[in-house]
Scaffold this active site. Structure first.
Site, PDB file in Angstrom:
ATOM      1  N   GLY A   7       0.802  -1.180  -0.174  1.00  0.00           N
ATOM      2  CA  GLY A   7      -0.010   0.001   0.145  1.00  0.00           C
ATOM      3  C   GLY A   7       1.008   1.364  -0.141  1.00  0.00           C
ATOM      4  CG  ASP A  60       7.406  -6.546   7.392  1.00  0.00           C
ATOM      5  OD1 ASP A  60       6.310  -5.517   6.983  1.00  0.00           O
ATOM      6  OD2 ASP A  60       7.569  -6.947   8.424  1.00  0.00           O
ATOM      7  CE  LYS A 157      14.434   4.800   1.221  1.00  0.00           C
ATOM      8  NZ  LYS A 157      13.246   5.076   1.621  1.00  0.00           N
ATOM      9  CG  HIS A 162      16.227  -0.429   4.323  1.00  0.00           C
ATOM     10  ND1 HIS A 162      16.726   0.709   4.152  1.00  0.00           N
ATOM     11  CD2 HIS A 162      14.842  -0.620   4.676  1.00  0.00           C
ATOM     12  CE1 HIS A 162      15.364   1.491   3.975  1.00  0.00           C
ATOM     13  NE2 HIS A 162      14.316   0.522   4.468  1.00  0.00           N
TER      14      HIS A 162
END
Ligand code: ITT
Length: 177
Positions: A7, A60, A157, A162
């Site tokens: 989302g 996640d 970035k 990550h």
């Protein structure tokens, strides 16, 4: 074409920057309360694979602050939505050790294949004040060197982040088959 179930538009744009051929599908999935990002991602994969037929990925992420023993970690989304960046800065008021790490766990699967996980991390420090308007979430308070991530453009970035790392690992894996 890979379906990226998220989302979060910022995440999707970062993935697009690395993978190119990816489509955002905001079909939702349950983010279970678990101790690790890996468990959250693996559980989420089951649900999105039932919903979508084709190559599918979810990701996640979390912010782990050293002096807070890894908080907010797996609770990063809830904490961002409640106390936000200002709340994190208040928790660290007067705290000298500001080291923190962003972690990303990406789940990927194709029909008939066991899901696989790719991971990435980025170490930095929590700034004294928010700076910058790029990125999303905790980016304005996360410093790497002189800049916060919100002071970087998407490409910069992605080079260090990550998520850039976990997505590049997926890309190399896909190309190496
Ligand atoms: P999904 O739909 O993909 O789950 P989300 O925004 O809920 O999107 P996460 O649960 O992975 O994503 O993120 C946990 C929290 O950490 C959330 O508040 C994000 O805004 C924040 N976050 C994740 N990645 C970040 C990044 O690269 N920079 C800054 N904040 C980030």
């Amino acid at each position: 074409m890979i379906y990226f179930v998220t989302g979060n538009r910022g995440k999707f744009e970062e993935a697009q920057g690395v993978l190119g051929d990816v489509e955002q599908r905001n079909v939702g999935y349950a983010e279970i309360q678990a101790d690790t990002l890996e468990e959250v991602a693996l559980f989420g994969m089951k649900e999105v694979r039932e919903k979508l037929d084709g190559p599918v990925m979810i990701e996640d992420a979390g912010l782990f602050i050293e002096s807070l023993k890894g908080f907010p970690g797996v609770y990063s989304a809830y904490v961002f939505d409640t106390i936000g960046n200002e709340g994190i800065l208040r928790l660290l008021d007067g705290v000298e050790d500001r080291r923190a790490v962003f972690r990303s766990v990406l789940g990927y699967a194709e029909p008939g294949m066991e899901p696989i996980l790719f991971k990435g991390e980025l170490w930095g420090e929590i700034a004294q004040k928010p700076r910058g308007s790029g990125g999303f979430g905790y980016d304005p308070i996360f410093e790497v060197g002189e800049k916060t991530i919100a002071e970087m453009d998407l490409e910069e970035k992605n080079t260090i982040s990550h998520r850039g790392a976990s997505i590049r690992d997926l890309k190399s894996w896909l190309l190496s088959r």
